[in-house]
Design a protein around this motif. Structure first.
Motif, PDB file in Angstrom:
ATOM      1  N   THR A  98       0.693  -0.991   0.154  1.00  0.00           N
ATOM      2  CA  THR A  98      -0.113  -0.208   0.147  1.00  0.00           C
ATOM      3  C   THR A  98       0.844   1.337   0.009  1.00  0.00           C
ATOM      4  N   CYS A  99       2.050   1.272  -0.469  1.00  0.00           N
ATOM      5  CA  CYS A  99       2.942   2.292  -0.491  1.00  0.00           C
ATOM      6  C   CYS A  99       2.954   2.994   0.922  1.00  0.00           C
ATOM      7  N   GLY A 100       3.265   2.167   1.979  1.00  0.00           N
ATOM      8  CA  GLY A 100       3.225   2.604   3.606  1.00  0.00           C
ATOM      9  C   GLY A 100       1.997   3.451   3.923  1.00  0.00           C
ATOM     10  N   TRP A 101       0.859   2.783   3.485  1.00  0.00           N
ATOM     11  CA  TRP A 101      -0.396   3.029   3.834  1.00  0.00           C
ATOM     12  C   TRP A 101      -0.546   4.455   3.207  1.00  0.00           C
ATOM     13  N   PHE A 102      -0.194   4.628   2.082  1.00  0.00           N
ATOM     14  CA  PHE A 102      -0.380   5.941   1.249  1.00  0.00           C
ATOM     15  C   PHE A 102       0.578   7.122   1.840  1.00  0.00           C
ATOM     16  N   PHE A 103       1.879   6.396   2.451  1.00  0.00           N
ATOM     17  CA  PHE A 103       2.749   7.302   2.747  1.00  0.00           C
ATOM     18  C   PHE A 103       2.533   8.024   4.155  1.00  0.00           C
ATOM     19  N   ILE A 104       1.286   7.821   4.679  1.00  0.00           N
ATOM     20  CA  ILE A 104       1.059   8.463   6.090  1.00  0.00           C
ATOM     21  C   ILE A 104       1.742   7.193   6.916  1.00  0.00           C
ATOM     22  N   GLY A 105       1.606   6.307   6.973  1.00  0.00           N
ATOM     23  CA  GLY A 105       2.056   5.348   8.051  1.00  0.00           C
ATOM     24  C   GLY A 105       3.571   5.423   8.177  1.00  0.00           C
ATOM     25  N   THR A 106       4.273   5.670   6.861  1.00  0.00           N
ATOM     26  CA  THR A 106       5.806   5.665   6.748  1.00  0.00           C
ATOM     27  C   THR A 106       6.140   7.141   7.594  1.00  0.00           C
ATOM     28  N   ILE A 107       5.535   7.980   7.080  1.00  0.00           N
ATOM     29  CA  ILE A 107       5.670   9.396   7.921  1.00  0.00           C
ATOM     30  C   ILE A 107       5.709   9.153   9.496  1.00  0.00           C
ATOM     31  N   CYS A 108       4.467   8.630  10.071  1.00  0.00           N
ATOM     32  CA  CYS A 108       4.358   8.155  11.405  1.00  0.00           C
ATOM     33  C   CYS A 108       5.346   7.523  11.731  1.00  0.00           C
ATOM     34  N   ASP A 109       5.743   6.482  11.262  1.00  0.00           N
ATOM     35  CA  ASP A 109       6.904   5.542  11.541  1.00  0.00           C
ATOM     36  C   ASP A 109       8.146   6.211  11.853  1.00  0.00           C
ATOM     37  N   LEU A 110       8.445   6.985  10.748  1.00  0.00           N
ATOM     38  CA  LEU A 110       9.606   7.866  10.902  1.00  0.00           C
ATOM     39  C   LEU A 110       9.925   8.659  12.101  1.00  0.00           C
ATOM     40  N   TYR A 111       8.780   9.161  12.276  1.00  0.00           N
ATOM     41  CA  TYR A 111       8.594  10.437  13.439  1.00  0.00           C
ATOM     42  C   TYR A 111       8.828   9.397  14.922  1.00  0.00           C
ATOM     43  N   SER A 112       8.165   8.287  14.826  1.00  0.00           N
ATOM     44  CA  SER A 112       8.347   7.431  16.133  1.00  0.00           C
ATOM     45  C   SER A 112       9.544   6.967  16.245  1.00  0.00           C
ATOM     46  N   ILE A 113      10.308   6.432  15.233  1.00  0.00           N
ATOM     47  CA  ILE A 113      11.552   5.951  15.291  1.00  0.00           C
ATOM     48  C   ILE A 113      12.435   7.026  15.627  1.00  0.00           C
ATOM     49  N   SER A 114      12.707   8.426  15.162  1.00  0.00           N
ATOM     50  CA  SER A 114      13.337   9.429  15.545  1.00  0.00           C
ATOM     51  C   SER A 114      13.175   9.766  17.152  1.00  0.00           C
ATOM     52  N   LYS A 115      11.967   9.702  17.670  1.00  0.00           N
ATOM     53  CA  LYS A 115      11.756   9.949  18.807  1.00  0.00           C
ATOM     54  C   LYS A 115      11.785   8.756  19.916  1.00  0.00           C
ATOM     55  N   GLY A 116      12.228   7.608  19.222  1.00  0.00           N
ATOM     56  CA  GLY A 116      12.541   6.374  20.390  1.00  0.00           C
ATOM     57  C   GLY A 116      11.492   5.749  20.797  1.00  0.00           C
ATOM     58  N   SER A 117      10.108   6.260  20.266  1.00  0.00           N
ATOM     59  CA  SER A 117       9.044   5.079  20.746  1.00  0.00           C
ATOM     60  C   SER A 117       8.785   3.965  19.978  1.00  0.00           C
ATOM     61  N   PHE A 118       9.478   3.679  18.809  1.00  0.00           N
ATOM     62  CA  PHE A 118       9.286   2.579  18.041  1.00  0.00           C
ATOM     63  C   PHE A 118       9.966   1.355  18.765  1.00  0.00           C
ATOM     64  N   VAL A 119       9.266   0.337  18.703  1.00  0.00           N
ATOM     65  CA  VAL A 119      10.006  -0.886  19.185  1.00  0.00           C
ATOM     66  C   VAL A 119       9.903  -1.931  18.192  1.00  0.00           C
ATOM     67  N   ALA A 120      10.919  -3.042  18.521  1.00  0.00           N
ATOM     68  CA  ALA A 120      10.860  -4.285  17.565  1.00  0.00           C
ATOM     69  C   ALA A 120       9.687  -5.159  17.921  1.00  0.00           C
ATOM     70  N   ALA A 121       9.670  -6.274  16.936  1.00  0.00           N
ATOM     71  CA  ALA A 121       8.342  -7.147  17.300  1.00  0.00           C
ATOM     72  C   ALA A 121       8.354  -7.769  18.760  1.00  0.00           C
ATOM     73  N   ASP A 122       9.748  -8.038  19.113  1.00  0.00           N
ATOM     74  CA  ASP A 122       9.737  -8.671  20.629  1.00  0.00           C
ATOM     75  C   ASP A 122       9.535  -7.715  21.669  1.00  0.00           C
ATOM     76  N   GLY A 123       9.549  -6.464  21.644  1.00  0.00           N
ATOM     77  CA  GLY A 123       9.274  -5.487  22.630  1.00  0.00           C
ATOM     78  C   GLY A 123      10.561  -4.773  23.143  1.00  0.00           C
ATOM     79  N   THR A 124      11.794  -4.959  22.392  1.00  0.00           N
ATOM     80  CA  THR A 124      12.843  -4.423  22.796  1.00  0.00           C
ATOM     81  C   THR A 124      13.045  -2.954  21.912  1.00  0.00           C
ATOM     82  N   PRO A 125      13.524  -1.946  22.649  1.00  0.00           N
ATOM     83  CA  PRO A 125      13.497  -0.533  21.900  1.00  0.00           C
ATOM     84  C   PRO A 125      14.801  -0.689  21.038  1.00  0.00           C
ATOM     85  N   LEU A 126      14.561  -0.013  19.955  1.00  0.00           N
ATOM     86  CA  LEU A 126      15.802   0.347  19.014  1.00  0.00           C
ATOM     87  C   LEU A 126      17.096   0.849  19.723  1.00  0.00           C
ATOM     88  N   ARG A 127      18.274   0.661  19.236  1.00  0.00           N
ATOM     89  CA  ARG A 127      19.227   1.221  19.903  1.00  0.00           C
ATOM     90  C   ARG A 127      19.905   2.124  19.220  1.00  0.00           C
TER      91      ARG A 127
END
Length: 127
Positions: A98-127
């Motif tokens: 879906t092209c990142g849910w029409f780019f809206i999901g990609t923008i939200c994920d980019l924001y959450s990764i940069s803020k540190g609130s995006f976690v991996a599937a097993d619940g561990t934070p990105l380092r």
């Protein structure tokens, strides 16, 4: 502990669902398995877990910089690679289709990764 009557998992002295009393299993250093007519007995090794295991597990997490780079590639037609990288396979494939849910999901994920609130599937934070 698991209830032998209803199968519920609990920690109290009796099952909160059916009220059956819990039986403490005997703590042995071996286990017996009956297979056909024979009974096999195995020794259980003692496992000691290090106190700094939590810090070691967190250091094995996925890298934040690589996740941001893969997420940014979503704007060029490769959406969902960052989700596949962290182990979120179903949404990664949906993002790709879906092209990142029409780019809206990609923008939200980019924001959450940069803020540190995006976690991996097993619940561990990105380092």
């Amino acid at each position: 502990m698991e209830c032998r009557y209803c199968g519920a998992v609990y920690q109290e002295s009796k099952c909160p669902y059916c009220g059956a009393p819990s039986e403490e299993p005997p703590e042995e250093d071996n286990i017996k398995i009956k297979f056909g007519q024979k009974t096999y007995e195995f020794d259980i090794p003692q496992v000691v877990i290090s106190s700094n295991l939590q810090s070691k597990v967190k250091s094995l997490g996925k890298r934040k910089g690589l996740a941001i780079l893969l997420c940014f590639l979503g704007f060029f037609g490769l959406s969902g690679l960052h989700r596949l990288y962290v182990g979120k396979y179903v949404t990664g494939i949906l993002y790709f289709l879906t092209c990142g849910w029409f780019f809206i999901g990609t923008i939200c994920d980019l924001y959450s990764i940069s803020k540190g609130s995006f976690v991996a599937a097993d619940g561990t934070p990105l380092r």
